[in-house]
Structure formats: C-alpha cells, structure tokens
Design a protein around this motif. Structure first.
Motif, PDB file in Angstrom:
ATOM      1  N   PHE A 161       4.371  -9.925   8.628  1.00 47.43           N
ATOM      2  CA  PHE A 161       3.167 -10.173   7.829  1.00 47.43           C
ATOM      3  C   PHE A 161       3.517 -10.716   6.452  1.00 47.43           C
ATOM      4  O   PHE A 161       4.385 -10.153   5.767  1.00 47.43           O
ATOM      5  N   ILE A 162       2.829 -11.777   6.033  1.00 47.23           N
ATOM      6  CA  ILE A 162       2.839 -12.180   4.617  1.00 47.23           C
ATOM      7  C   ILE A 162       1.491 -11.707   4.081  1.00 47.23           C
ATOM      8  O   ILE A 162       0.436 -12.271   4.402  1.00 47.23           O
ATOM      9  N   MET A 163       1.557 -10.628   3.284  1.00 43.94           N
ATOM     10  CA  MET A 163       0.336  -9.916   2.875  1.00 43.94           C
ATOM     11  C   MET A 163      -0.175 -10.565   1.582  1.00 43.94           C
ATOM     12  O   MET A 163       0.045 -10.039   0.498  1.00 43.94           O
ATOM     13  N   ASP A 164      -0.855 -11.690   1.707  1.00 44.07           N
ATOM     14  CA  ASP A 164      -1.208 -12.459   0.510  1.00 44.07           C
ATOM     15  C   ASP A 164      -2.685 -12.309   0.148  1.00 44.07           C
ATOM     16  O   ASP A 164      -3.532 -12.164   1.031  1.00 44.07           O
ATOM     17  N   GLY A 165      -2.969 -12.374  -1.170  1.00 43.71           N
ATOM     18  CA  GLY A 165      -4.352 -12.390  -1.637  1.00 43.71           C
ATOM     19  C   GLY A 165      -4.773 -11.143  -2.405  1.00 43.71           C
ATOM     20  O   GLY A 165      -5.960 -10.961  -2.678  1.00 43.71           O
ATOM     21  N   ASN A 166      -3.814 -10.309  -2.792  1.00 43.97           N
ATOM     22  CA  ASN A 166      -4.166  -9.058  -3.496  1.00 43.97           C
ATOM     23  C   ASN A 166      -4.840  -9.317  -4.846  1.00 43.97           C
ATOM     24  O   ASN A 166      -5.783  -8.628  -5.217  1.00 43.97           O
ATOM     25  N   ARG A 167      -4.323 -10.317  -5.596  1.00 39.17           N
ATOM     26  CA  ARG A 167      -4.893 -10.548  -6.937  1.00 39.17           C
ATOM     27  C   ARG A 167      -6.263 -11.212  -6.839  1.00 39.17           C
ATOM     28  O   ARG A 167      -7.169 -10.894  -7.607  1.00 39.17           O
ATOM     29  N   ARG A 168      -6.426 -12.116  -5.868  1.00 39.07           N
ATOM     30  CA  ARG A 168      -7.747 -12.748  -5.707  1.00 39.07           C
ATOM     31  C   ARG A 168      -8.779 -11.693  -5.290  1.00 39.07           C
ATOM     32  O   ARG A 168      -9.923 -11.709  -5.730  1.00 39.07           O
ATOM     33  N   TYR A 169      -8.330 -10.743  -4.493  1.00 41.22           N
ATOM     34  CA  TYR A 169      -9.221  -9.654  -4.086  1.00 41.22           C
ATOM     35  C   TYR A 169      -9.616  -8.834  -5.320  1.00 41.22           C
ATOM     36  O   TYR A 169     -10.787  -8.514  -5.524  1.00 41.22           O
ATOM     37  N   ALA A 170      -8.607  -8.516  -6.161  1.00 43.67           N
ATOM     38  CA  ALA A 170      -8.887  -7.727  -7.370  1.00 43.67           C
ATOM     39  C   ALA A 170      -9.887  -8.466  -8.248  1.00 43.67           C
ATOM     40  O   ALA A 170     -10.867  -7.881  -8.743  1.00 43.67           O
ATOM     41  N   ASN A 171      -9.673  -9.768  -8.413  1.00 43.10           N
ATOM     42  CA  ASN A 171     -10.551 -10.590  -9.230  1.00 43.10           C
ATOM     43  C   ASN A 171     -11.988 -10.558  -8.695  1.00 43.10           C
ATOM     44  O   ASN A 171     -12.945 -10.366  -9.453  1.00 43.10           O
ATOM     45  N   LYS A 172     -12.081 -10.709  -7.378  1.00 43.00           N
ATOM     46  CA  LYS A 172     -13.403 -10.728  -6.712  1.00 43.00           C
ATOM     47  C   LYS A 172     -14.141  -9.399  -6.899  1.00 43.00           C
ATOM     48  O   LYS A 172     -15.356  -9.357  -7.061  1.00 43.00           O
ATOM     49  N   GLN A 173     -13.385  -8.304  -6.923  1.00 41.20           N
ATOM     50  CA  GLN A 173     -13.990  -6.964  -7.013  1.00 41.20           C
ATOM     51  C   GLN A 173     -14.004  -6.423  -8.442  1.00 41.20           C
ATOM     52  O   GLN A 173     -14.278  -5.233  -8.643  1.00 41.20           O
ATOM     53  N   ASN A 174     -13.642  -7.276  -9.418  1.00 40.87           N
ATOM     54  CA  ASN A 174     -13.540  -6.830 -10.819  1.00 40.87           C
ATOM     55  C   ASN A 174     -12.605  -5.647 -10.999  1.00 40.87           C
ATOM     56  O   ASN A 174     -12.918  -4.680 -11.697  1.00 40.87           O
ATOM     57  N   LEU A 175     -11.474  -5.727 -10.338  1.00 47.21           N
ATOM     58  CA  LEU A 175     -10.464  -4.663 -10.463  1.00 47.21           C
ATOM     59  C   LEU A 175      -9.264  -5.212 -11.221  1.00 47.21           C
ATOM     60  O   LEU A 175      -9.093  -6.432 -11.333  1.00 47.21           O
ATOM     61  N   GLU A 176      -8.424  -4.303 -11.707  1.00 43.64           N
ATOM     62  CA  GLU A 176      -7.138  -4.720 -12.297  1.00 43.64           C
ATOM     63  C   GLU A 176      -6.249  -5.240 -11.167  1.00 43.64           C
ATOM     64  O   GLU A 176      -6.344  -4.755 -10.032  1.00 43.64           O
ATOM     65  N   LYS A 177      -5.328  -6.166 -11.519  1.00 40.34           N
ATOM     66  CA  LYS A 177      -4.396  -6.689 -10.505  1.00 40.34           C
ATOM     67  C   LYS A 177      -3.653  -5.549  -9.810  1.00 40.34           C
ATOM     68  O   LYS A 177      -3.421  -5.554  -8.608  1.00 40.34           O
ATOM     69  N   ARG A 178      -3.261  -4.567 -10.639  1.00 47.43           N
ATOM     70  CA  ARG A 178      -2.519  -3.406 -10.140  1.00 47.43           C
ATOM     71  C   ARG A 178      -3.277  -2.726  -8.984  1.00 47.43           C
ATOM     72  O   ARG A 178      -2.690  -2.348  -7.972  1.00 47.43           O
ATOM     73  N   GLU A 179      -4.598  -2.630  -9.170  1.00 51.71           N
ATOM     74  CA  GLU A 179      -5.410  -1.983  -8.123  1.00 51.71           C
ATOM     75  C   GLU A 179      -5.473  -2.849  -6.867  1.00 51.71           C
ATOM     76  O   GLU A 179      -5.530  -2.331  -5.750  1.00 51.71           O
ATOM     77  N   GLY A 180      -5.453  -4.170  -7.075  1.00 52.09           N
ATOM     78  CA  GLY A 180      -5.423  -5.087  -5.925  1.00 52.09           C
ATOM     79  C   GLY A 180      -4.178  -4.845  -5.094  1.00 52.09           C
ATOM     80  O   GLY A 180      -4.236  -4.781  -3.862  1.00 52.09           O
ATOM     81  N   HIS A 181      -3.029  -4.664  -5.768  1.00 54.16           N
ATOM     82  CA  HIS A 181      -1.783  -4.414  -5.034  1.00 54.16           C
ATOM     83  C   HIS A 181      -1.826  -3.041  -4.355  1.00 54.16           C
ATOM     84  O   HIS A 181      -1.321  -2.871  -3.250  1.00 54.16           O
ATOM     85  N   SER A 182      -2.435  -2.073  -5.044  1.00 54.84           N
ATOM     86  CA  SER A 182      -2.527  -0.742  -4.459  1.00 54.84           C
ATOM     87  C   SER A 182      -3.410  -0.776  -3.192  1.00 54.84           C
ATOM     88  O   SER A 182      -3.068  -0.172  -2.161  1.00 54.84           O
ATOM     89  N   LYS A 183      -4.506  -1.533  -3.258  1.00 56.25           N
ATOM     90  CA  LYS A 183      -5.355  -1.699  -2.054  1.00 56.25           C
ATOM     91  C   LYS A 183      -4.546  -2.409  -0.970  1.00 56.25           C
ATOM     92  O   LYS A 183      -4.723  -2.150   0.223  1.00 56.25           O
ATOM     93  N   GLY A 184      -3.670  -3.312  -1.394  1.00 53.19           N
ATOM     94  CA  GLY A 184      -2.802  -4.028  -0.450  1.00 53.19           C
ATOM     95  C   GLY A 184      -1.886  -3.061   0.275  1.00 53.19           C
ATOM     96  O   GLY A 184      -1.669  -3.180   1.481  1.00 53.19           O
ATOM     97  N   PHE A 185      -1.360  -2.090  -0.460  1.00 51.82           N
ATOM     98  CA  PHE A 185      -0.507  -1.081   0.191  1.00 51.82           C
ATOM     99  C   PHE A 185      -1.326  -0.286   1.215  1.00 51.82           C
ATOM    100  O   PHE A 185      -0.876  -0.041   2.341  1.00 51.82           O
TER     101      PHE A 185
END
Ligand code: FPP
Ligand code: MG
Length: 294
Positions: A31-55
C-alpha cells in the motif's frame, strides 16, 4: 488505536468479503497510503491528525487483509523523501511512529496470538536512535511468528535500497566472498531490504496520484497496480474489495509473465548471502540487546 483493529463488518460487507474470498486472493499486498494531509485540510484538522487518522486506517485495513487471508502486507509508512518536509511535520511523524511502536510493544501478546511477524524495511541509520531501538525490539520479539507478515517501509526508497545492495555486493567482491561474475539479478534480489519477502501481487495507491514514488521499484515489475482517487483515511472496505476484484481480473495476465523458478545460487554465493543475512539479523539483535540492557 491498536495495530490491528478488530472491526466487525456489517452482514452485507461480510457477505461481499466472503464472495470475493471464493476467487483468487493475493498473497502479498503493498500500500502507498497517500492523501493524509489533503484529508486533514478537507476536515479542518491539523496535518498531524491527518497522519494519525492514516494510522487508524492502516490498522483497520490490516484486519480486512487478515480476514480475507492475505498473508503479507507491505506499507509505505515513511519515505526518505519525507525528511525534506518541514521540521514540524517530520517531528510529528516521528512522534507518531514512536508512540505507535511503544503501543505495539505494550500489546505484543496480541500480535503473538495472531502470529504476526513485524519487519521494518528501510535505512535504520537515518532513524532517531530511540525509534530504532523500538523497531529492533518489535522485530526481534515477533521474528518467529509466521502466520502473517507486516513489512513497514520506514525511511525507505528503492534507490536507497538498491544503492545499499550494490555497496554490500562490492564489499563481498572486495572480501573475495564472491566474484564479479556472481553478480546476477538473483543476487541483487537477495541483497535488498525485502529479501525475506516474495514480490507483491497487488499494489494499491490512494489519493488519485498515479506515481510509484520510489516504492518497491525492483519488486513490482509483474505486480498488479491499482490506483484509486480516495484519500487514504477515507479508504473503505468497498475500495479495498474493488482493488481485490481488480486483481482477480488481472490475475490470468500476471500469471503469463510470472517466473516460477526459485532462486538458486552456487555454493559461494549461497555462503555470502547467508553471511550477509546473518550480519543484518545480528545488527538488529544487537540494537535490541542494547535497548533491553539500558
Ligand atoms: C502520505 O500522505 C502519508 C505519509 C507520508 C505517512 C503515512 C503514514 C501512516 C499512514 C502511518 C504510519 C505508521 C507508523 C507506524 C508511523 P501525505 O502526507 O503525502 O498527504 P498528501 O498526499 O495529502 O499531501
Ligand atoms: Mg502525498
């Protein structure tokens, strides 16, 4: 969140999974698990939270893989290129890794019960020392497990992996363990970070990017590649089953090009390969021992 999130599917999702399971199931999926920061941006979250959701999504996906009977999974958790991101983001990703490896060790009984072997593939020399120790511990305590394999590509790129293989081979020639004419594709394959794994059958990349980003470039010449628009934290069971269904349609074509010949080396090369692999295993064990003794 645990590393493998036991997540009950509803009856309809479960039925779809059982139906897909009657067809050809890939043994090894990357898997190339891409798109965590765009997801964070879309949901008004910090980038860090985007990566945590990615985990969290990774943990859920690993459970789907086990449920389907996929034996081996390789995930691109951190590319060497990611070190070029700003310091705050790199630090946050390292903190996430630190926290998750600690969690993994706290829950190691669960991994032992499930028979999961954890391997980290990448350049350990550029990872912070404390994380390296956690990785060495995770790899050492789970190394005998053989029901499922999780390979985490961390501080990884294919160019770095191939460069290291070439350096090891040159050293082997200098030490007269091997001769220049022993250098073959099979020898290079056995000197890669992934030498313990078969090539992936299926590679899935999320987020609509149709690039391979220096991931497993040597290993995927005959792999079915599935690109999907969905951002990684939004990857659903339906996206997962669609990728498997795509693989099932690719499978007959992949078989035509597949070499079934196992790697066979002459005695000299076999001895060199054993020596190299033992050296790599003992490096991990030494880091582990230094961690438990300190
Ligand atoms: C790519 O999204 C994702 C990463 C760089 C990190 C992926 C890591 C995880 C999902 C967790 C890894 C697990 C451990 C143990 C650390 P991106 O940042 O490129 O997002 P973008 O494409 O939207 O910019
Ligand atoms: Mg990206």
């Amino acid at each position: 969140m645990s590393w493998i999130k036991e997540h009950s599917l509803n009856w309809f999702q479960s039925l779809a999974l059982r139906i897909i399971k009657t067809g050809k199931v890939p043994k090894h999926v990357a898997f190339i698990m891409d798109g965590n920061r765009r997801y964070a941006n879309k949901q008004n979250l910090e980038k860090r939270e985007g990566h945590s959701k990615g985990f969290d999504k990774m943990a859920e996906t690993l459970y789907w893989c086990m449920d389907l009977g996929i034996v081996e999974v390789t995930v691109y958790a951190f590319s060497i290129e990611n070190f070029k991101r700003n310091k705050e983001e790199v630090d946050n990703l390292m903190d996430l890794a630190r926290q998750k490896f600690k969690r993994l060790l706290e829950e190691k009984e669960k991994l032992m019960d499930m028979g999961v072997c954890i391997r980290v593939i990448g350049n350990l020399s550029i990872i912070p020392e404390d994380i390296c120790k956690l990785i060495a511990e995770a790899m050492t305590v789970t190394k005998e497990n053989n029901r499922a394999f999780l390979n985490l590509a961390f501080a990884y790129t294919s160019r770095d992996e191939i460069t290291h293989a070439i350096k090891d081979i040159i050293q082997g020639v200098k030490d007269t363990d091997i001769l220049p004419e022993d250098i073959t594709e099979d020898l290079i394959t056995d000197c890669l970070y992934t030498y313990k794994s078969p090539n992936p059958d299926l590679l899935i990349r999320t987020s609509g990017e149709t690039r391979l980003s220096d991931f497993l470039m040597w290993q995927i010449s005959n792999t079915c590649i599935y690109f999907t628009e969905v951002l990684w934290p939004e990857f659903s069971i339906w996206n997962f089953l669609s990728a498997i269904f795509y693989y099932q349609r690719c499978y007959p074509h992949l078989q035509k090009n597949r070499s079934l010949k196992p790697i066979m080396h002459n005695n000299r090369v076999s001895m060199y390969i054993d020596k190299l692999h033992n050296k790599r295993d003992s490096t991990i064990e030494k880091i582990y021992l230094s961690a438990v003794q300190s």
